[in-house]
Design an enzyme around this catalytic site. Structure first.
Site, PDB file in Angstrom:
ATOM      1  N   ASN A  34      31.120 -20.892  -5.943  1.00  0.00           N
ATOM      2  CA  ASN A  34      30.295 -20.087  -6.861  1.00  0.00           C
ATOM      3  C   ASN A  34      29.814 -18.768  -6.238  1.00  0.00           C
ATOM      4  O   ASN A  34      29.403 -17.860  -6.956  1.00  0.00           O
ATOM      5  CB  ASN A  34      29.080 -20.883  -7.361  1.00  0.00           C
ATOM      6  CG  ASN A  34      29.418 -21.920  -8.412  1.00  0.00           C
ATOM      7  OD1 ASN A  34      28.775 -22.963  -8.503  1.00  0.00           O
ATOM      8  ND2 ASN A  34      30.433 -21.650  -9.235  1.00  0.00           N
ATOM      9  N   ASP A  61      28.023 -28.471 -15.884  1.00  0.00           N
ATOM     10  CA  ASP A  61      28.935 -27.387 -16.260  1.00  0.00           C
ATOM     11  C   ASP A  61      28.770 -27.046 -17.739  1.00  0.00           C
ATOM     12  O   ASP A  61      28.431 -27.910 -18.551  1.00  0.00           O
ATOM     13  CB  ASP A  61      30.379 -27.820 -15.972  1.00  0.00           C
ATOM     14  CG  ASP A  61      31.312 -26.631 -15.928  1.00  0.00           C
ATOM     15  OD1 ASP A  61      30.838 -25.483 -15.820  1.00  0.00           O
ATOM     16  OD2 ASP A  61      32.542 -26.856 -16.022  1.00  0.00           O
TER      17      ASP A  61
HETATM   18  C1  IPE Z   1      26.864 -24.005 -14.842  1.00  0.00           C
HETATM   19  O1  IPE Z   1      27.815 -23.742 -15.779  1.00  0.00           O
HETATM   20  C2  IPE Z   1      27.411 -24.222 -13.449  1.00  0.00           C
HETATM   21  C3  IPE Z   1      26.728 -23.383 -12.428  1.00  0.00           C
HETATM   22  C4  IPE Z   1      27.390 -22.827 -11.442  1.00  0.00           C
HETATM   23  C5  IPE Z   1      25.286 -23.189 -12.467  1.00  0.00           C
HETATM   24  P1  IPE Z   1      28.871 -22.558 -15.716  1.00  0.00           P
HETATM   25  O2  IPE Z   1      28.180 -21.284 -15.347  1.00  0.00           O
HETATM   26  O3  IPE Z   1      30.022 -22.936 -14.844  1.00  0.00           O
HETATM   27  O4  IPE Z   1      29.319 -22.492 -17.225  1.00  0.00           O
HETATM   28  P2  IPE Z   1      30.772 -22.219 -17.817  1.00  0.00           P
HETATM   29  O5  IPE Z   1      31.731 -23.161 -17.147  1.00  0.00           O
HETATM   30  O6  IPE Z   1      31.089 -20.774 -17.554  1.00  0.00           O
HETATM   31  O7  IPE Z   1      30.611 -22.523 -19.275  1.00  0.00           O
HETATM   32 MG    MG Z   2      31.860 -23.766 -15.191  1.00  0.00          MG
END
Ligand code: IPE
Ligand code: MG
Length: 229
Positions: A50, A2
């Site tokens: 996601n 993350d």
């Molecule tokens: C990567 O980080 C996680 C994925 C879904 C690839 P994020 O995209 O959640 O990053 P933040 O939380 O917005 O900083």
């Molecule tokens: Mg994130």
């Protein structure tokens, strides 16, 4: 993994720039884990939730995933890394699914570390799928409902046949599991770090593992019992 988006935003760059930088961390952590003899490494790359992100970000992530798999196949085979996917593979775009299936097939006989990519993965939905499968088997007389055990559930998850995780690392500063390996992590040691995923490299990973080795894992017993062995 993350913190890619915030890492990019902090640099006044688009979120995808952060995801691209995150791929470099993936390469480094996979290499390190395999080098130091980790048996199973699971990367939470994309959750069922996601899918709700803006379409452009989702397709950017899918593109990165596809190119990562294509560029890493040779290294995986060379290092004996066996790729597995945890998640609802049929929800992935057709071209990504095809590359994923091919990479899994091409690394099938690798004998080193297992690399689980959690893709379109959600712990609750995984349990629903397991329960449906168990119900069907009971109904068809393949299983006896009175004999259902914790092992029966474990055997019907995407991680069937794999050990439960010992250490769960979350980067990016949030203190939650976000639907990750809910059943499997019941006794995992949790490690949270503020470090954004693109900045999480070999040194940070080894630091997390060193911390893990300082923890006393009691599994419900007392400290004295654990020391007696
Ligand atoms: C990567 O980080 C996680 C994925 C879904 C690839 P994020 O995209 O959640 O990053 P933040 O939380 O917005 O900083
Ligand atoms: Mg994130």
């Amino acid at each position: 993994m993350d913190g890619n988006g915030r890492w990019a935003e902090e640099r006044r760059r688009p979120r995808l720039f952060g995801h691209k930088a995150g791929v470099e961390s993936v390469r480094e952590i996979v290499e390190t884990a395999s080098e130091i003899g980790i048996g199973v490494l699971t990367l939470y790359a994309f959750s069922t939730e996601n899918w709700n992100r803006p379409a452009g970000e989702v397709s950017g992530l899918m593109g990165l995933l596809k190119s990562y798999l294509q560029s890493e196949l040779r290294t995986m085979v060379r290092n004996g890394i066996r790729l597995q996917c945890l998640g609802e593979q049929d929800r992935l775009p057709e071209d990504v699914g095809a590359v994923l299936r091919q990479t899994i097939a091409d690394t099938r006989s690798c004998q080193g570390m297992v690399l689980n990519l959690a893709l379109s993965y959600g712990g609750r939905s995984e349990m629903v799928l397991a329960v449906r499968e168990l119900a069907r088997k009971c109904r068809e007389g393949i299983l006896d409902w009175r004999a259902l055990s914790e092992a029966s559930i474990s055997d019907h998850l995407f991680t069937a046949g794999q050990p439960d995780p010992d250490l769960l690392i979350r980067t990016g500063g949030e203190h939650r599991l976000s639907n990750f390996l809910l059943w499997q992590s019941s006794y995992a040691e949790l490690y949270f770090t503020e470090t954004r995923w693109p900045d999480f490299r070999k040194q940070q990973f080894l630091e997390a593992i060193a911390t893990f080795h300082l923890r006393q894992r009691r599994f419900g017993r007392t400290g004295a019992q654990v020391q007696e062995g």
